[in-house]
Write an enzyme that holds these catalytic residues in place. Structure first.
Site, short mmCIF file in Angstrom:
data_model
loop_
_atom_site.label_atom_id
_atom_site.label_comp_id
_atom_site.label_asym_id
_atom_site.label_seq_id
_atom_site.Cartn_x
_atom_site.Cartn_y
_atom_site.Cartn_z
N CYS A 135 0.82 -1.21 0.00
CA CYS A 135 0.00 0.00 0.00
C CYS A 135 0.85 1.26 0.00
CB CYS A 135 -0.93 -0.03 1.21
SG CYS A 135 -1.93 1.45 1.37
N CYS A 138 -0.35 4.10 2.24
CA CYS A 138 -0.05 3.92 3.66
C CYS A 138 1.42 4.17 3.95
CB CYS A 138 -0.36 2.49 4.10
SG CYS A 138 -1.83 1.78 3.40
N ASP A 139 2.30 3.66 3.11
CA ASP A 139 3.71 3.59 3.49
C ASP A 139 4.64 4.47 2.66
OD1 ASP A 139 2.99 1.70 5.39
OD2 ASP A 139 3.19 0.04 3.99
#
Ligand code: NAP
Length: 309
Positions: A135, A138-139
């Site tokens: 993701c 997200c990261d």
């Protein structure tokens, strides 16, 4: 038999299922959550979560999910740590089997999520959350001024690659063929981006690094040539699989296997069965949107149970 009929069983325990559990428990509906052996969902595979509102310093994915669960337990939600093995939504009350136990319930919330497809390498599992991610939203921010690669040739891969160029100095897109599956507009955008470099006809053979990713070993599928590329992050974007196998005989699914919900609600084609989270959403796929849809499913359930009285 009525005494053994639950009001509501929630299947799955990611942000969607646990938010539903909090709302249902607070509404005194005494929910049973069958959380599964992989309890907590995809956030259990991430390290730091920086974009979940309310945590200005960020929080570790597993800690966030433990907080969700504690909050639901505080209001009396009950948990069963097993996997559902079969369901029957053709009769009422609905029937759910878990290994050698059978449960009946007036209403059901399906929040079994989706699983990111993985390459199947042992090193990918070992380094998940330590440089390997599924993701970019997200990261991505952890890779400021770093070098990363994205695996895949679809819209997700190119969207992630473009997004990652906001942070990373260089983004390789590693694709197993010489033709991209992504839409033309996404391709044009990626080809124009000076930070993106395509490596076609190539597959990752191994991801190297002790505690965090340090390089990938790739193989050219045309001439079998091996090459090692030093980098800090590997984003796998080869698609997701919704966890809907159990429900396919009862619930309407779209062509990709996601549960179809009606309009702006969490209602499925079976009255009394609701769906929330990634199992019915392949567009947003964020913890916060999943949590929001879990709240919707709990409210829809409450209204449905009231209508039965
Ligand atoms: P996808 O379209 O199924 O693409 C998956 C990609 O991963 C393909 O290029 C595939 O290669 C590759 N792949 C699959 N298994 C692999 C493996 N084991 N090893 C290496 N490569 C592998 O999935 P997606 O990109 O997640 O998109 C899913 C759907 O959402 C699509 O309909 C897409 O259009 C849509 N979407 C739209 C947007 C947007 O419009 N902004 C953004 C994201 C997703 P092959 O090409 O060789 O099969």
């Amino acid at each position: 038999m009525n005494e053994n009929v639950e009001n509501i069983i929630v299947i799955g325990s990611g942000p969607a299922g646990l938010t539903a559990a909090i709302y249902l428990a607070r509404a005194n509906l005494n929910p049973l959550i069958i959380e599964g052996y992989g309890a907590g969902g995809q956030l259990m595979l991430t390290t730091e979560v920086e974009n979940f509102p309310g945590f200005p310093e960020g929080i570790m994915g597993p800690d966030l999910m433990m907080n969700f669960r504690k909050q639901a337990e505080r209001f009396g939600a009950r948990f069963l740590t097993e996997d559902v093995t079969s369901v029957d939504f053709s009769k009422r009350p609905f029937k759910i089997e878990v290994d050698n136990k059978v449960f009946y319930s007036k209403a059901i919330i399906v929040s079994t999520g989706a699983s990111a497809k993985l390459l199947g390498l042992p090193s990918e599992k070992r380094l998940m959350g330590h440089g390997v991610s599924t993701c970019a939203t997200c990261d991505g921010a952890f890779f400021r001024n770093k070098i990363v690669c994205v695996v895949g040739g679809g819209d997700s891969a190119l969207e992630e690659a473009n997004f990652l160029t906001r942070f990373a100095n260089k983004v390789y897109v590693i694709h197993r063929r010489d033709k991209l599956r992504a839409s033309k507009i996404m391709q044009d955008r990626a080809f124009k981006n000076p930070k993106i470099e395509f490596i076609f006809n190539s597959v990752i053979e191994d991801i190297l690094g002790e505690k965090k990713v340090s390089s990938v070993k790739i193989r050219n599928v045309e001439n079998n040539e091996l090459k090692e590329i030093s980098l800090d992050g590997v984003f796998i974007a080869i698609g997701h699989t919704p966890n809907t196998k159990l429900f396919k005989d009862f619930l309407e699914l779209d062509e990709q296997g996601y549960i179809i919900t009606k309009g702006k609600s969490s209602k499925t084609n079976v009255e009394g069965v609701f769906a929330c989270g990634d199992v019915q959403d392949h567009t947003y796929r964020q913890a916060i949107t999943a949590a929001g849809s879990g709240c919707m499913a709990a409210i829809d359930t409450e209204r449905y149970l009231e209508s039965l009285e």
